[in-house]
Write an enzyme that holds these catalytic residues in place. Structure first.
Site, short mmCIF file in Angstrom:
data_model
loop_
_atom_site.label_atom_id
_atom_site.label_comp_id
_atom_site.label_asym_id
_atom_site.label_seq_id
_atom_site.Cartn_x
_atom_site.Cartn_y
_atom_site.Cartn_z
N CYS A 14 0.86 -1.18 0.00
CA CYS A 14 0.00 0.00 0.00
C CYS A 14 0.89 1.23 0.00
O CYS A 14 1.62 1.49 0.97
CB CYS A 14 -0.88 -0.02 1.24
SG CYS A 14 -1.95 1.42 1.37
N GLU A 44 -12.16 -1.06 -6.17
CA GLU A 44 -12.58 -1.88 -5.02
C GLU A 44 -14.00 -2.41 -5.24
O GLU A 44 -14.30 -3.55 -4.94
CB GLU A 44 -12.51 -1.02 -3.75
CG GLU A 44 -12.72 -1.76 -2.47
CD GLU A 44 -11.57 -2.68 -2.08
OE1 GLU A 44 -10.41 -2.38 -2.41
OE2 GLU A 44 -11.86 -3.73 -1.47
N HIS A 75 -4.03 -0.61 -5.99
CA HIS A 75 -5.34 -0.88 -6.61
C HIS A 75 -5.26 -0.74 -8.14
O HIS A 75 -5.91 -1.48 -8.88
CB HIS A 75 -6.40 0.08 -6.06
CG HIS A 75 -7.00 -0.37 -4.77
ND1 HIS A 75 -6.28 -0.46 -3.60
CD2 HIS A 75 -8.26 -0.75 -4.47
CE1 HIS A 75 -7.09 -0.88 -2.63
NE2 HIS A 75 -8.29 -1.06 -3.13
N1 DGL Z 1 -3.85 0.32 -2.46
C1 DGL Z 1 -3.48 1.41 -1.64
C2 DGL Z 1 -2.29 2.16 -2.16
O1 DGL Z 1 -1.41 1.55 -2.76
C3 DGL Z 1 -4.56 2.28 -1.03
C4 DGL Z 1 -5.80 2.58 -1.78
C5 DGL Z 1 -6.82 3.15 -0.83
O2 DGL Z 1 -7.20 2.46 0.11
O3 DGL Z 1 -7.20 4.33 -1.02
O4 DGL Z 1 -2.13 3.34 -1.95
#
Ligand code: DGL
Length: 216
Positions: A71, A149, A179
């Protein structure tokens, strides 16, 4: 066999976990996400910390010997604090500003990331350190993580934001949120012939292997 934890707010990390499982078939991958609180990218740092901390701790408590923070939002805002607190090595993921700036011919790159990643100190440092002579465009991707999502990707929204960056001359598109890995093919098809797309799954697996060799 090593037990490797992988964490993200939602489905972004699933992509990364699957790639790790393929690269390290002997190891056990434990994937954990935070469905209750996704998306993280529009929350405050304090809210993100409160949401992610117990989930990451549960991976430690379940015996993971290393944890991949799949993330960008958590890595760019909280990795130092988490490294101080968590007893196992953490491998983070952050936007590939350095390699994108290094290979850009137009001197213009686009970083697609959540608002909280783009406002982080770490991201600002990356730009200062590696892209001081590069124009960095940050398209508004604030609704992308939710769209992905919820499986409600609107191609026209993605295309519009990418077309704007292409018009400004970007020849490198950095996927700075895990994501977005799920729509990499769509993004590649939109920018084909004009820009390349970069995302950090392979470098992160390399880094994970280095950490496994050194620490375990
Ligand atoms: N997948 C995450 C990232 O790489 C966070 C996306 C989210 O929860 O807003 O930043």
């Amino acid at each position: 066999m090593t037990k490797i934890g992988v964490f993200d707010s939602g489905v972004g990390g699933e992509f990364v976990a699957a790639a790790i499982a393929k690269a390290l078939p002997e190891d056990e991958i434990v994937y954990r996400e935070d469905r209750k609180n996704v998306p993280y990218g529009n929350k405050t740092i304090a809210e993100i910390y409160a949401a992610c901390r117990p989930v990451i701790q549960s991976l430690v408590d379940d015996g993971c010997q290393v944890i991949v923070i799949a993330c960008n939002t958590v890595t760019t805002n909280l990795i130092d604090k988490l490294r101080d607190e968590i007893t196992v090595p953490l491998v983070g993921m952050e936007p590939m500003v350095k390699p994108a700036a290094a290979v850009s011919k137009s001197g213009v790159i686009a970083v697609c990331a959540t608002p909280r990643t783009l406002s982080s100190l770490r991201y600002k440092q990356l730009k200062q350190q590696y892209a001081a002579h590069t124009t960095v465009i940050e398209p508004d991707c604030s609704d992308w993580a939710s769209m992905i999502e919820n499986n409600e990707v609107d191609r026209s929204v993605i295309k519009q934001r990418l077309d704007e960056t292409l018009q400004k001359g970007a020849d490198q598109i950095v996927l700075g949120c895990t994501h977005y890995h799920w729509i990499e093919e769509l993004i590649v098809s939109i920018v084909a012939g004009k820009a390349s797309v970069m995302q950090p799954t392979d470098p992160v697996i390399k880094q994970l292997k280095r950490v496994l060799e050194q620490q375990l």
